[in-house]
Each structure stands twice: as C-alpha cells, then as structure tokens.
Design a protein around this motif. Structure first.
Motif, PDB file in Angstrom:
ATOM      1  N   THR A  24       0.865  -1.182   0.000  1.00 59.22           N
ATOM      2  CA  THR A  24       0.000   0.000   0.000  1.00 59.22           C
ATOM      3  C   THR A  24       0.903   1.233   0.000  1.00 59.22           C
ATOM      4  O   THR A  24       2.051   1.171   0.468  1.00 59.22           O
ATOM      5  CB  THR A  24      -0.923   0.040   1.238  1.00 59.22           C
ATOM      6  N   PRO A  25       0.432   2.363  -0.506  1.00 62.75           N
ATOM      7  CA  PRO A  25       1.295   3.543  -0.648  1.00 62.75           C
ATOM      8  C   PRO A  25       1.924   4.017   0.658  1.00 62.75           C
ATOM      9  O   PRO A  25       3.056   4.514   0.659  1.00 62.75           O
ATOM     10  CB  PRO A  25       0.347   4.602  -1.222  1.00 62.75           C
ATOM     11  N   ASP A  26       1.212   3.866   1.776  1.00 59.72           N
ATOM     12  CA  ASP A  26       1.728   4.349   3.059  1.00 59.72           C
ATOM     13  C   ASP A  26       2.040   3.215   4.030  1.00 59.72           C
ATOM     14  O   ASP A  26       2.208   3.441   5.230  1.00 59.72           O
ATOM     15  CB  ASP A  26       0.734   5.322   3.702  1.00 59.72           C
ATOM     16  N   ALA A  27       2.103   1.983   3.506  1.00 67.75           N
ATOM     17  CA  ALA A  27       2.394   0.800   4.337  1.00 67.75           C
ATOM     18  C   ALA A  27       1.414   0.659   5.494  1.00 67.75           C
ATOM     19  O   ALA A  27       1.770   0.201   6.582  1.00 67.75           O
ATOM     20  CB  ALA A  27       3.832   0.837   4.841  1.00 67.75           C
ATOM     21  N   SER A  28       0.167   1.024   5.226  1.00 66.97           N
ATOM     22  CA  SER A  28      -0.858   0.952   6.272  1.00 66.97           C
ATOM     23  C   SER A  28      -1.518  -0.414   6.355  1.00 66.97           C
ATOM     24  O   SER A  28      -2.389  -0.638   7.201  1.00 66.97           O
ATOM     25  CB  SER A  28      -1.930   2.017   6.030  1.00 66.97           C
ATOM     26  N   HIS A  29      -1.118  -1.336   5.492  1.00 69.09           N
ATOM     27  CA  HIS A  29      -1.692  -2.677   5.544  1.00 69.09           C
ATOM     28  C   HIS A  29      -1.167  -3.430   6.769  1.00 69.09           C
ATOM     29  O   HIS A  29      -0.208  -3.023   7.417  1.00 69.09           O
ATOM     30  CB  HIS A  29      -1.394  -3.444   4.256  1.00 69.09           C
ATOM     31  N   ILE A  30      -1.792  -4.552   7.041  1.00 73.25           N
ATOM     32  CA  ILE A  30      -1.553  -5.245   8.300  1.00 73.25           C
ATOM     33  C   ILE A  30      -0.173  -5.871   8.338  1.00 73.25           C
ATOM     34  O   ILE A  30       0.307  -6.470   7.370  1.00 73.25           O
ATOM     35  CB  ILE A  30      -2.654  -6.309   8.527  1.00 73.25           C
ATOM     36  N   GLY A  31       0.496  -5.677   9.476  1.00 72.37           N
ATOM     37  CA  GLY A  31       1.825  -6.239   9.689  1.00 72.37           C
ATOM     38  C   GLY A  31       1.777  -7.402  10.662  1.00 72.37           C
ATOM     39  O   GLY A  31       0.986  -8.330  10.496  1.00 72.37           O
ATOM     40  N   ILE A  32       2.586  -7.343  11.702  1.00 66.05           N
ATOM     41  CA  ILE A  32       2.649  -8.427  12.673  1.00 66.05           C
ATOM     42  C   ILE A  32       2.504  -7.864  14.082  1.00 66.05           C
ATOM     43  O   ILE A  32       2.541  -6.654  14.300  1.00 66.05           O
ATOM     44  CB  ILE A  32       3.979  -9.194  12.576  1.00 66.05           C
ATOM     45  N   VAL A  33       2.335  -8.747  15.043  1.00 66.59           N
ATOM     46  CA  VAL A  33       2.398  -8.363  16.451  1.00 66.59           C
ATOM     47  C   VAL A  33       3.854  -8.075  16.791  1.00 66.59           C
ATOM     48  O   VAL A  33       4.740  -8.891  16.495  1.00 66.59           O
ATOM     49  CB  VAL A  33       1.855  -9.484  17.353  1.00 66.59           C
ATOM     50  N   TYR A  34       4.118  -6.916  17.394  1.00 66.20           N
ATOM     51  CA  TYR A  34       5.477  -6.578  17.806  1.00 66.20           C
ATOM     52  C   TYR A  34       5.532  -6.611  19.324  1.00 66.20           C
ATOM     53  O   TYR A  34       4.992  -5.742  20.008  1.00 66.20           O
ATOM     54  CB  TYR A  34       5.895  -5.200  17.286  1.00 66.20           C
ATOM     55  N   ASN A  35       6.182  -7.624  19.862  1.00 71.63           N
ATOM     56  CA  ASN A  35       6.233  -7.828  21.311  1.00 71.63           C
ATOM     57  C   ASN A  35       7.471  -7.183  21.913  1.00 71.63           C
ATOM     58  O   ASN A  35       8.591  -7.494  21.514  1.00 71.63           O
ATOM     59  CB  ASN A  35       6.242  -9.326  21.640  1.00 71.63           C
ATOM     60  N   THR A  36       7.264  -6.315  22.889  1.00 73.52           N
ATOM     61  CA  THR A  36       8.376  -5.668  23.571  1.00 73.52           C
ATOM     62  C   THR A  36       8.358  -5.952  25.071  1.00 73.52           C
ATOM     63  O   THR A  36       9.127  -5.353  25.822  1.00 73.52           O
ATOM     64  CB  THR A  36       8.327  -4.145  23.356  1.00 73.52           C
ATOM     65  N   ARG A  37       7.510  -6.865  25.481  1.00 71.84           N
ATOM     66  CA  ARG A  37       7.387  -7.198  26.901  1.00 71.84           C
ATOM     67  C   ARG A  37       7.169  -8.692  27.035  1.00 71.84           C
ATOM     68  O   ARG A  37       6.417  -9.289  26.253  1.00 71.84           O
ATOM     69  CB  ARG A  37       6.204  -6.411  27.485  1.00 71.84           C
ATOM     70  N   SER A  38       7.836  -9.329  27.982  1.00 76.06           N
ATOM     71  CA  SER A  38       7.677 -10.770  28.157  1.00 76.06           C
ATOM     72  C   SER A  38       6.305 -11.072  28.755  1.00 76.06           C
ATOM     73  O   SER A  38       5.667 -10.206  29.353  1.00 76.06           O
ATOM     74  CB  SER A  38       8.767 -11.325  29.077  1.00 76.06           C
ATOM     75  N   ILE A  39       5.886 -12.317  28.596  1.00 72.41           N
ATOM     76  CA  ILE A  39       4.579 -12.692  29.140  1.00 72.41           C
ATOM     77  C   ILE A  39       4.666 -13.042  30.616  1.00 72.41           C
ATOM     78  O   ILE A  39       3.682 -13.445  31.214  1.00 72.41           O
ATOM     79  CB  ILE A  39       3.954 -13.877  28.370  1.00 72.41           C
ATOM     80  N   LYS A  40       5.854 -12.864  31.217  1.00 63.74           N
ATOM     81  CA  LYS A  40       5.975 -13.088  32.654  1.00 63.74           C
ATOM     82  C   LYS A  40       5.090 -12.114  33.421  1.00 63.74           C
ATOM     83  O   LYS A  40       4.574 -12.423  34.491  1.00 63.74           O
ATOM     84  CB  LYS A  40       7.427 -12.920  33.104  1.00 63.74           C
ATOM     85  N   GLY A  41       4.903 -10.928  32.867  1.00 62.72           N
ATOM     86  CA  GLY A  41       4.065  -9.937  33.523  1.00 62.72           C
ATOM     87  C   GLY A  41       2.585 -10.150  33.304  1.00 62.72           C
ATOM     88  O   GLY A  41       1.766  -9.347  33.742  1.00 62.72           O
TER      89      GLY A  41
END
Length: 493
Positions: free
Chosen positions: A169-186
């Motif tokens: 898409t012209p502005d890269a507004s299409h769907i990407g991925i989940v970006y995880n920056t926190r562990s699931i320990k919390g």
C-alpha cells in the motif's frame, strides 16, 4: 550443551504457559526465572540458549529453503528411496510449495511459534539485565545491544513471512505483525497486529538503540562471527531500509559496513575454495548462526542436511547415504555464464529418476555452499555491495550502482556491465546468482512486486504466481488465532 538444551526447552515452555515460572536446568531440578537471571552467569547462559534457538529456527528445513524453493532457485531430487526414483514433495513443505498452506495445519506453525518464543526469551533477558549487580555497565549495554538486535531480527523475519511487502500500500498501512516488547511473565497479553509501517518503525528503533549500546566485543565466548555485533547489526539495518525502500539510509548504512567493518570481499582466486572449507564460514562472513557442537566437536544436524552432496556417484534410486532433497534448478543454473566462477560451486551428479514410468539417469546440480559447513549464512559482505548498488540505482546514481555490480561480477569472472540502461534488472539478477540458497529470492521478487515463475523441476499444480496475490504470505496458525481474539487472519485464509 545439555544444560543449554534444558534452558532453551524450558524457556519455550514458559513462553507458552506463563504459570510455569521455572527453568529446568538438569533432570529433576527446577530453578525460577528470578533465580536464573539474577546474575551475569545466568543471563549469559540464557543468551547462549537464545542464539541456539535462533540457529535452530533459521536452519530448520522450512525457513532454510523457503525463499529459494518458492522463488524457483531450487528443485527437488528423488530423495525418497522408497519411491524408487519418483520425485515427491518433502513433508515439511507440502502445502507451502503449492501456495496452499492452511491455517489449521500450517507448514510454518513451528516457525511462527519458535519466533515468538525467541522474542519472549529476548524480552525476559532485557527485563532482568539492568538489575545485574555483578556486571559492568559496558557488559549490560552489550547484552542489551545483542538482545535488541535479536528481537528486531526475529520480528523482521516474521514480517517477511506473514505480512505483504512494505510497498503493498502507498503508506504501508496494511496489516503487519504483532510486535512484542514485553515478556509474558508480567501476564498474558492479547495484542493486535501492527501496520507494516509501525512494524518497520519498531524494528528500526530497536536496531538504532542496539547500535548505541554495542561494545567492541561480545560478552559471550566463541568466534565473533557467531554473534550479533555492531557491523552485522548495521547489515541487518541496511537490509531493513532496503525492504522499506528508504534508499538513502539503505545506501549510507551499507556503505558504512563496506567501508568500516574491516571485512573484505573474497577474491577470485579463493572464491570456490572458501565455500569448500570444512566447518568454517567464508572469509567475508558478517554473521553465521553456527550449529551447536558437543564435546567432541560433532553437530547433531545442520543446514547441510538439505543441500549437501556426495562426491561419488550414488547407487540406483538413492543419493548415497545423504538423502539430500534440494538442488539448483536449471532456471538458476542456466543464468550463469560459462566462465562464471560461481558455476563451479555446483557439483553435477546423475541420479536415477522415475519419468513416465521409466528409470532415467538425470543430472542434478548440488551446491557446494553448505557442504561440510553447518552454519546458517545470515549476512555476508557481498549482500551489502548489492544493497548499496540497488539504493544507488533508486537515487539516480546508476554509474555508482553499476560499479558495485561489476565488483561482484569481476570477482566471479563474469562479463562486466558496460552501461546502466537496465541497471535495476541487472541488480535483481545479480542478487539471484550471488545470494542463491541464502534465503532471498522470493522476498526480492515480492518487494519488487514481481511474480514467481518456476519452470525446471516444478512438481506443483501451481508453478507461477502473479503479483499481487494474498498467497505471497502465509496464514497465521489457527491455534494462535484461537488464543488471541485480537489477531486478524491474513486474506484468503
């Protein structure tokens, strides 16, 4: 190695079950994450296990052959001896090969799960490292740098598989991925998928932060090329900029690596012998994910399991005792000029093949790139020259682009380009020849909005795919969709 195996296994378990707040170190013993990661030794053990996880995920058959098989660089041998020369699809890629992967039984589910497990492990290390009392600030910064780079790398690879290219898409507004920056320990999270624009912004942010924290050497033991460092992190950043079509940054970053890494291109006299070396990577390597070895120096498995070859003619219906599945297609092999040194990187073998009910001796071109070298080539200097060339071509510097292409071609004893009329096509062609079997072709085609055309050796009902198509990316495994109601499935799945 046994210790690391249990560490890695337990981290995988933890990433799936947040209530299992432990790491098995030896059979019958348990250590909490808090205890393991409270000191430098524990964090470095976890970091070593993290590199082991990356190597296993990237070297695994699915990802290791995916881009080249789908793009048309590879074809399949009569590796299955029970079928007496019949060519059959490898089990690991039966659905993917035909562009018919399914969300409920995805060929790539293990890759998806392992990638997010790696990301979770990285986040755990990032959360505990700042509180280490027995590590210097420089050591903690180096750990942070390596782990942030690993996190960015894992997300980038996921984006190639599960989201359409940046220019879709012209502005890269299409769907990407989940970006995880926190562990699931919390606590278990149920995040949504980012846009592709946000995905790339997060990747670049992680890499820039990492580059500001790197020291001169790794805190881990072993050869420097086995770990992320400032040079290969920049190589990754240059690749990300290339895929984002951020041409000036791609040029500048690739140029930085070429000029300042201290790594030189292999030369013509040792081009073939470098790839033929046993166990060691080529001299221009920037990063190789080396296969773990036991105390005797033996590896249990490696990428050579898919690409290797035998130096003696095999008996009828078999490929010696190696059973290698993948060889160069003639679509690729015929691209090389007669005098191109890279043509010597193929070993032709005659194999008995079942054709229309008859046993016929057929030639197959095995690659020498991974023979007796178990490491996964992640980055080497040749790619940076080709990144710089493409970025130069896209910023109206065709002569600069042609010079870089000719550097690679001259080293291979191929004829030199004499004008830059079709420079973009020539760059794409040179990437296909130079970087074959290193995981680029399909992604190169897609980011250039090209279709796939597989001719020689194609055994699928679908041998071509026009751009655009929802089938250029794979489905999110249904198991993960069912766990997280915020996950949106890819189109057509």
């Amino acid at each position: 190695m046994k210790y690391l195996k249990y560490i890695t296994f337990a981290l995988l378990i933890f990433s799936a079950q947040s209530c299992s707040d432990f790491l098995e170190q030896e059979p019958g013993t348990q250590t909490s994450i808090d205890e393991l990661l409270q000191d430098k030794k524990g964090v470095l053990t976890a970091l070593k296990g993290l590199y082991t996880s990356i190597e296993e995920n990237m070297r695994g058959e699915r990802f290791a052959v995916y881009a080249d098989l789908q793009g048309g660089n590879l074809k399949i041998t009569p590796f299955d001896t029970t079928n007496k020369g019949q060519i059959v699809l490898p089990t690991a890629l039966q659905k993917v090969y035909s562009f018919e992967d399914q969300s409920d039984e995805s060929d790539f589910k293990t890759f998806y799960d392992a990638s997010y497990s790696i990301i979770n492990q990285a986040n755990l290390i990032l959360e505990y490292t700042p509180n280490l009392n027995d590590a210097t600030d420089a050591e903690k910064n180096q750990i942070k740098a390596e782990v942030l780079t690993i996190r960015a790398y894992a997300h980038f690879m996921l984006s190639l598989i599960y989201s359409q290219n940046y220019g879709f898409t012209p502005d890269a507004s299409h769907i990407g991925i989940v970006y995880n920056t926190r562990s699931i320990k919390g606590g278990i999270q149920y995040p949504k998928r980012e846009t592709v624009a946000n995905t790339y912004n997060f990747i670049i942010e992680d890499l820039k932060t990492a580059l500001g924290n790197y020291a001169d050497k790794s805190v881990s033991e072993g050869p420097a090329y086995s770990y992320f460092n400032k040079n290969n992190a920049k190589a990754l950043l240059a690749r990300v900029y290339l895929y984002k079509k951020d041409w000036q940054n791609a040029y500048d970053t690739a140029n930085d690596v070429i000029a300042n890494s201290g790594i030189s291109l292999m030369n013509a006299t040792n081009l073939v012998s470098e790839w033929e070396k046993t166990d060691l990577p080529v001299s221009e390597i920037l990063l190789e994910f080396s296969a773990p070895r036991d105390a005797s120096g033996t590896t249990s498995s490696s990428i050579a399991a898919y690409f290797g070859y035998s130096t003696s003619p095999p008996p009828l219906f078999t490929i010696s005792d190696t059973g290698r599945k993948y060889v160069a297609s003639n679509d690729l092999f015929n691209l090389y000029e007669t005098n191109d040194l890279r043509k010597k990187l193929f070993l032709p073998l005659q194999l008995s093949t079942l054709i229309a009910g008859n046993q016929i001796m057929m030639p197959y071109n095995f690659t020498k790139k991974y023979h007796d070298n178990p490491g996964y080539v992640a980055f080497r200097l040749s790619e940076l020259y080709l990144i710089r060339a493409e970025a130069a071509a896209e910023t109206n510097k065709p002569d600069v682009a042609m010079a870089d292409v000719n550097t690679i071609r001259a080293r291979a004893n191929a004829s030199l380009l004499t004008n830059a009329t079709n420079i973009k096509e020539n760059i794409l062609l040179e990437r296909r020849k130079e970087l074959c079997f290193e995981g680029h072709l399909l992604f190169d085609l897609v980011r250039n909005q090209r279709g796939v055309s597989r001719n020689d050796g194609c055994i699928s009902n679908v041998c071509g795919l026009n751009y655009p198509s929802p089938k250029f990316i794979l489905p999110i495994p249904i198991f993960n969709i069912n766990l997280n109601s915020n996950l949106k499935q890819n189109e057509s799945y």
